[in-house]
Enzyme design. Structure first.
Site, PDB file in Angstrom:
ATOM      1  N   ARG A  39      34.331  10.035  13.025  1.00 17.57           N
ATOM      2  CA  ARG A  39      33.610  11.285  12.748  1.00 17.57           C
ATOM      3  C   ARG A  39      33.786  11.703  11.288  1.00 17.57           C
ATOM      4  NH1 ARG A  39      32.162  16.008  12.149  1.00 17.57           N
ATOM      5  NH2 ARG A  39      32.059  17.649  13.714  1.00 17.57           N
ATOM      6  N   ASP A  76      23.977  14.141  22.803  1.00 20.00           N
ATOM      7  CA  ASP A  76      24.073  15.547  23.200  1.00 20.00           C
ATOM      8  C   ASP A  76      22.831  15.912  24.000  1.00 20.00           C
ATOM      9  OD1 ASP A  76      26.054  17.900  22.326  1.00 20.00           O
ATOM     10  OD2 ASP A  76      24.071  18.706  22.756  1.00 20.00           O
TER      11      ASP A  76
HETATM   12  O1  CP3 Z   1      30.547  13.389  27.750  1.00 17.06           O
HETATM   13  C1  CP3 Z   1      30.602  12.715  26.705  1.00 17.06           C
HETATM   14  O2  CP3 Z   1      31.670  12.275  26.269  1.00 17.06           O
HETATM   15  C2  CP3 Z   1      29.313  12.355  25.975  1.00 17.06           C
HETATM   16  C3  CP3 Z   1      28.914  13.212  24.946  1.00 17.06           C
HETATM   17  C4  CP3 Z   1      28.414  14.627  25.175  1.00 17.06           C
HETATM   18  C5  CP3 Z   1      28.409  15.563  24.110  1.00 17.06           C
HETATM   19  N1  CP3 Z   1      27.766  16.676  24.535  1.00 17.06           N
HETATM   20  C6  CP3 Z   1      28.947  15.319  22.769  1.00 17.06           C
HETATM   21  C7  CP3 Z   1      29.320  16.461  21.925  1.00 17.06           C
HETATM   22  C8  CP3 Z   1      27.824  15.251  26.277  1.00 17.06           C
HETATM   23  C9  CP3 Z   1      27.610  14.733  27.687  1.00 17.06           C
HETATM   24  C10 CP3 Z   1      27.413  16.552  25.857  1.00 17.06           C
HETATM   25  C11 CP3 Z   1      26.694  17.488  26.734  1.00 17.06           C
HETATM   26  C12 CP3 Z   1      26.482  18.871  26.302  1.00 17.06           C
HETATM   27  N2  CP3 Z   1      26.229  19.343  25.042  1.00 17.06           N
HETATM   28  C13 CP3 Z   1      26.437  19.975  27.186  1.00 17.06           C
HETATM   29  C14 CP3 Z   1      26.573  19.882  28.680  1.00 17.06           C
HETATM   30  C15 CP3 Z   1      27.960  19.701  29.133  1.00 17.06           C
HETATM   31  C16 CP3 Z   1      28.836  20.931  29.030  1.00 17.06           C
HETATM   32  O3  CP3 Z   1      29.830  20.872  28.337  1.00 17.06           O
HETATM   33  O4  CP3 Z   1      28.520  21.940  29.695  1.00 17.06           O
HETATM   34  C17 CP3 Z   1      26.196  21.121  26.414  1.00 17.06           C
HETATM   35  C18 CP3 Z   1      26.088  22.543  26.926  1.00 17.06           C
HETATM   36  C19 CP3 Z   1      26.046  20.716  25.060  1.00 17.06           C
HETATM   37  C20 CP3 Z   1      25.713  21.549  23.880  1.00 17.06           C
HETATM   38  C21 CP3 Z   1      26.780  21.496  22.865  1.00 17.06           C
HETATM   39  N3  CP3 Z   1      27.126  20.388  22.105  1.00 17.06           N
HETATM   40  C22 CP3 Z   1      27.651  22.550  22.461  1.00 17.06           C
HETATM   41  C23 CP3 Z   1      27.621  23.941  23.050  1.00 17.06           C
HETATM   42  C24 CP3 Z   1      28.498  22.046  21.451  1.00 17.06           C
HETATM   43  C25 CP3 Z   1      29.520  22.785  20.637  1.00 17.06           C
HETATM   44  C26 CP3 Z   1      30.754  23.054  21.355  1.00 17.06           C
HETATM   45  C27 CP3 Z   1      31.513  21.825  21.742  1.00 17.06           C
HETATM   46  O5  CP3 Z   1      31.550  21.552  22.934  1.00 17.06           O
HETATM   47  O6  CP3 Z   1      32.081  21.154  20.865  1.00 17.06           O
HETATM   48  C28 CP3 Z   1      28.181  20.678  21.278  1.00 17.06           C
HETATM   49  C29 CP3 Z   1      28.828  19.751  20.338  1.00 17.06           C
HETATM   50  C30 CP3 Z   1      29.275  18.422  20.829  1.00 17.06           C
HETATM   51  N4  CP3 Z   1      28.628  17.638  21.737  1.00 17.06           N
HETATM   52  C31 CP3 Z   1      30.437  17.727  20.383  1.00 17.06           C
HETATM   53  C32 CP3 Z   1      30.472  16.509  21.061  1.00 17.06           C
HETATM   54  C33 CP3 Z   1      31.475  15.406  20.928  1.00 17.06           C
HETATM   55  C34 CP3 Z   1      31.418  18.244  19.341  1.00 17.06           C
HETATM   56  C35 CP3 Z   1      30.844  17.957  18.005  1.00 17.06           C
HETATM   57  C36 CP3 Z   1      31.903  17.534  17.030  1.00 17.06           C
HETATM   58  O7  CP3 Z   1      32.352  16.380  17.074  1.00 17.06           O
HETATM   59  O8  CP3 Z   1      32.228  18.383  16.205  1.00 17.06           O
END
Ligand code: CP3
Length: 342
Positions: A39, A76
Site C-alpha cells: 500500500r 471495494d
Molecule cells: O474483504 C476483503 O478483504 C476485500 C476487500 C474489501 C474492501 N472493502 C477493501 C477496503 C471489501 C469486501 C470491501 C467492502 C466494503 N467497502 C463495504 C462492505 C463491507 C463492510 O465493511 O460493511 C463497505 C461499506 C465499503 C466502503 C468503504 N471502503 C469504506 C466505508 C471504507 C473506509 C473505511 C474502512 O473500512 O477502511 C473503505 C476503504 C477500504 N476498503 C479499505 C480497504 C482495504 C481501507 C483503505 C486503505 O487501505 O486505506
C-alpha cells in the site's frame, strides 16, 4: 480445474465436509504489515485497487500468511457507482468521498446508462484472472459487490454517515427516484457479478452493510426486492450478508442463494431454526473477540463451533476484521477452527 481445498464450496452447497471452512471479511488488507508495505508503494487505496498486479498480490497474502480457506478479491463495493459515473476518492483516515451526489431527478444525468462492465471495471476483472493464476487452484476466490441499497446510500450521501438520513429521506420524499436508481444499480451489479464469474470468481458475496438502518417494510421494498433480482439472475455459490436485517431474516432464507451471512448480534440457533438444512450460514463471531487473549479467543471460538447443529456452516466474523487487530490473534482464531473436528 479441481481445487486442492474446496471446503468453502462444499460447505456452500451442503456437501460433506471434514472440518468447517474459515475466512474473514476484510482479510485482504489492513491487518497485515505485508499489505501496508504494498500500500505504501502506491499513492493510495484507489491506485492499489486499480492496479491488477498489486490487487491480486494483496488478495493472495492472507492465503499465504494466515491460512484461510478462501481468498476475496481486493477491491471495494464503491467501484460500481464509480463505473456508473460517480467517481469516489478514498480519503486517508476518513473513508470514501464522492464529489457528485444524487439528490433529485436532474442529477440522474450524472449517471451513465448502458455501461459496459467489461470495459469500465476491466481492472477488477483482470485482478480476478491474475489472482486465479497466483492462487494456482489452492483455494476458491470470492468475488463481491455491494447490495443496491448500500450503494444508493453512498450515491445520495456522498460519504459515510451514522444515519444515512438523506437517503432515508429520499424513500419518503421521492420513492420513484429511489426505485429508478436502485434498478439501475441492480442491472449493473448483475452484469458485474456475472463478469466476475466469467473471469474466474468461484463464489460471490453481496454486502448490504446498511440493511440495518431500514425498518422492516422499507427493507422489503428498497432492499430485498433488488437483492432478489440479483440472486435470481446469478447462479452458483452466493452469500447474502445483510448486516442488521434481523426482522428480515426469515425473508432472507427464502432467497434462492446458497448462503446467508450473519452478524454477531444475530442468533445462530434461531437462524438455523428458520432455514433448517436449506441454507449454509456464515459467521458470526464478534470481531472484538480477536482483541482478547489466546485462551479467550479459543474459548469463544469453541463456544460458537459447539453451537452449530449442522455441517452447513462457513466460519467468519460477524463483520469485517478491524484494522488494529494483531495478525497472531487472527491466526489463533483460524487455527482453532481448523483443528476442530466436526
Ligand atoms: O474483504 C476483503 O478483504 C476485500 C476487500 C474489501 C474492501 N472493502 C477493501 C477496503 C471489501 C469486501 C470491501 C467492502 C466494503 N467497502 C463495504 C462492505 C463491507 C463492510 O465493511 O460493511 C463497505 C461499506 C465499503 C466502503 C468503504 N471502503 C469504506 C466505508 C471504507 C473506509 C473505511 C474502512 O473500512 O477502511 C473503505 C476503504 C477500504 N476498503 C479499505 C480497504 C482495504 C481501507 C483503505 C486503505 O487501505 O486505506
Amino acid at each position: 480445474m479441481k481445487l486442492e481445498n474446496d471446503l468453502y464450496l462444499r460447505a456452500s452447497s451442503g456437501q460433506e465436509i471434514e472440518r468447517y471452512p474459515v475466512w474473514l471479511m476484510r482479510q485482504a488488507g489492513r491487518i497485515l504489515p505485508e499489505y501496508r508495505e504494498v500500500r505504501a508503494s502506491v499513492s493510495g487505496f484507489k491506485e492499489l485497487a486499480e492496479t491488477p498486479d498489486l490487487a491480486s498480490e494483496v488478495t493472495v497474502q492472507p492465503v499465504d500468511l494466515l491460512g484461510v480457506d478462501a481468498a476475496i478479491i481486493f477491491s471495494d463495493i464503491l467501484v460500481v457507482p464509480d463505473a456508473m459515473g460517480l467517481t469516489y476518492q478514498m480519503i486517508e483516515k476518513k473513508g470514501p468521498w464522492f464529489e457528485k451526489t444524487i439528490k433529485n431527478e436532474s442529477d440522474l444525468a450524472l449517471i451513465d446508462n448502458d455501461i459496459d462492465v467489461e470495459d469500465r471495471l476491466a481492472y477488477v476483472l483482470q485482478a480476478i484472472s491474475l489472482t486465479k493464476r497466483k492462487l494456482n487452484n489452492r483455494v476458491p476466490l470470492i468475488g463481491f459487490a455491494g447490495a443496491p441499497w448500500t450503494i444508493l446510500c453512498y450515491m445520495v450521501e456522498g460519504s459515510g454517515s451514522k444515519t444515512f438520513s438523506q437517503t432515508r429521506k429520499l424513500l419518503y420524499t421521492n420513492s420513484q427516484l429511489a426505485h429508478e436508481l436502485l434498478q439501475r444499480i441492480t442491472d449493473v451489479t448483475i452484469a458485474y457479478l456475472k463478469a466476475q464469474q466469467r473471469h474466474g470468481a468461484d463464489a460471490l458475496q453481496l454486502f448490504d452493510s446498511w440493511a440495518g438502518i431500514l425498518g422492516h417494510n422499507q427493507y422489503q421494498e428498497f432492499g430485498m426486492r433488488y437483492i432478489k433480482q440479483i440472486v435470481e439472475a446469478v447462479k452458483g455459490p452466493f452469500t447474502v450478508f445483510s448486516k442488521g436485517a434481523y426482522s428480515s431474516l426469515s425473508n432472507l432464507m427464502d432467497l434462492p442463494c446458497t448462503t446467508i451471512g450473519l452478524d454477531w448480534n444475530m442468533d445462530m440457533a434461531f437462524a438455523r431454526s428458520l432455514c433448517g438444512e436449506s441454507k449454509t450460514l456464515q459467521g458470526n463471531l464478534d470481531p472484538c473477540v480477536l482483541y482478547g487473549s489466546e485462551e479467550r479467543i479459543q474459548s469463544e471460538t469453541f463456544k460458537m463451533l459447539k453451537s452449530f447443529k449442522s455441517p452447513r456452516h462457513i466460519v467468519n466474523l460477524g463483520h469485517g476484521v478491524y484494522p488494529d487487530i494483531h495478525p497472531e490473534n487472527v491466526k489463533t482464531f483460524i487455527n482453532t477452527v481448523k483443528n476442530y473436528e466436526i
